[in-house]
Design a protein around this motif. Structure first.
Motif: not given
Length: 463
Positions: A239-268
């Motif tokens: 993704a490059g440096y603009k997105l892949y930062r130290s926070g990305s590395v630590l988050f992926q080391l500490f957490f498992e994550h899963q994409f569930l779906g999408k929601i329209k921005r105008r619904d909240f």
């Protein structure tokens, strides 16, 4: 004397002019027609009335009908259809007798849908705004408990508690179930809509120090987040440096994550602020991550085997190691580590522990392929950690940005196990840094780009 006469003359003239042009109460002009009144409304109010019914808008205070500010931290579902969809995602695999906490329930649209599910035995509503408190009391009962607090603003409470030891965060988390980190299953599940990077920095801080939310055990979060923030947390090095930062590395080391779906921005609510035209926004806009019509629903849970790969006492060292060494895109591995331990580069180049990696590249699960087929290709699916994942063909030009999170963890464990590590200035530098800033994720401007908070938060990108 002449000046006084002229002044009185002007006053009398103004008085008779107002009397001549005044209209009697019984001949006042008729009120404007409904269409004319609608034209006089601000454009943002007209847009809201086109999307939501008047009955729905009456349930929310006036400040939520305005465009979102730069630091919006509380969002509220305002669409019945969206509430039904979110309720299905939140309760899909909820274990029996697991507490479910809903953050900022607002008018209670999602609360009603959650209570329809037989899987929800206990529901905790955490609401900060007094406007909604009275209406939410109707749900209180054997299954529902109402609590006042700012769950998304835990970073504020940590900061204020550090000043006066007021115990605000402890009071917010009081009564929530506790479990040991290694116990099977999670202690409870939380749903919230989050737009700020500060929230995730607080999660990392909690895991590192075993205090706050993750001092209670492995709490599971189901979150609605902007696309830009989601990709920043889950992206790969491509993704490059603009997105892949130290926070990305630590988050992926500490957490498992899963994409569930999408929601329209105008619904909240509140709706997003208009996007600005700062230069770095253009790059993210081209990726389709800013100004998106839909936000992503993701589930995150701390890794149960985290302490097997990094001992709890070493988590603070790991956080400092990652944040310091990934502060610049030009930071190379061997020169950076030789600042702490001179002449250690030869150990990395001639690594006796190196074993060619045979780990397959993780692929999204079949259950999420259909719903995530249009997501950015450089996002990284959650994958297990590996204890011996050394970077291949390490040389003096290898940069930290070229390493995967698992490779960074392997490099860190190798670094702290060298005999001369304890005599290196690394520990002393970390202690001095923590004295100045107890939270290693408090932000700050990095060398090669704008502050992550400014760049990635919803209000400032207008997504």
């Amino acid at each position: 004397m002449l000046l006084r006469l002229l002044t009185r003359r002007n006053l009398l003239h103004d008085h008779f002019r107002r009397c001549a042009t005044s209209v009697a109460p019984d001949v006042l002009p008729p009120p404007p027609a409904a269409k004319e009144r609608a034209k006089r409304k601000p454009e943002k109010i007209r847009e809201l009335e086109e999307h939501f019914s008047a009955k729905t808008l009456d349930r929310f205070p006036a400040y939520l009908l305005k465009r979102g500010s730069q630091n919006t931290e509380r969002f509220y579902l305002a669409s019945q259809e969206a509430a039904r969809d979110v309720a299905k995602l939140v309760t899909a695999d909820l274990a029996e007798d697991t507490l479910l906490a809903e953050v900022n329930p607002g008018s209670g649209l999602l609360t009603k849908e959650l209570l329809k599910s037989k899987k929800v035995d206990r529901l905790l509503l955490i609401e900060y705004d007094d406007w909604f408190q009275e209406g939410l009391r109707q749900f209180e009962g054997s299954r529902v408990e109402l609590k006042s607090g700012d769950f998304n603003g835990q970073w504020k409470q940590i900061y204020l508690d550090s000043l006066d030891r007021g115990g605000r965060l402890e009071k917010l988390l009081e009564g929530l179930p506790r479990k040991r980190w290694t116990d099977e299953g999670v202690n409870f599940r939380v749903f919230s809509i989050v737009s700020t990077l500060r929230f995730f920095k607080t999660l990392l801080y909690s895991v590192v120090n075993q205090k706050g939310l993750y001092g209670l055990g492995r709490c599971e979060l189901v979150l609605v987040v902007p696309p830009l923030l989601y990709v920043h947390l889950t992206c790969s090095k491509e993704a490059g440096y603009k997105l892949y930062r130290s926070g990305s590395v630590l988050f992926q080391l500490f957490f498992e994550h899963q994409f569930l779906g999408k929601i329209k921005r105008r619904d909240f609510l509140p709706w997003p602020a208009n996007a600005g035209n700062r230069k770095y926004r253009t790059q993210h806009w081209q990726l389709g991550l800013v100004g998106a019509d839909e936000w992503y629903v993701m589930r995150i849970v701390p890794r149960a085997d985290l302490h097997e790969h990094c001992l709890p006492d070493n988590l603070r060292l790991l956080a400092f190691f990652v944040t310091q060494n990934m502060i610049s895109r030009r930071n190379r591995v061997i020169p950076a580590l030789e600042r702490w331990i001179p002449h250690c580069g030869a150990r990395l180049i001639l690594n006796q522990n190196y074993v060619p990696s045979k780990h397959p590249i993780p692929q999204p699960s079949k259950s999420t392929l259909s719903s995530s087929e249009d997501l950015p290709t450089f996002r990284r699916s959650s994958s297990p950690l590996h204890a011996n994942d050394f970077p291949p063909k390490m040389n003096i030009f290898t940069e930290f940005g070229e390493l995967t999170p698992s490779q960074v963890l392997t490099l860190f464990n190798e670094f702290i196990n060298w005999p001369d590590f304890r005599q290196s200035p690394f520990l002393q530098t970390m202690e001095q840094h923590l004295v100045k800033s107890p939270n290693p994720f408090s932000g700050g401007r990095e060398v090669d780009g704008p502050d992550e908070d400014e760049e990635l938060e919803e209000g400032k990108t207008g997504s």
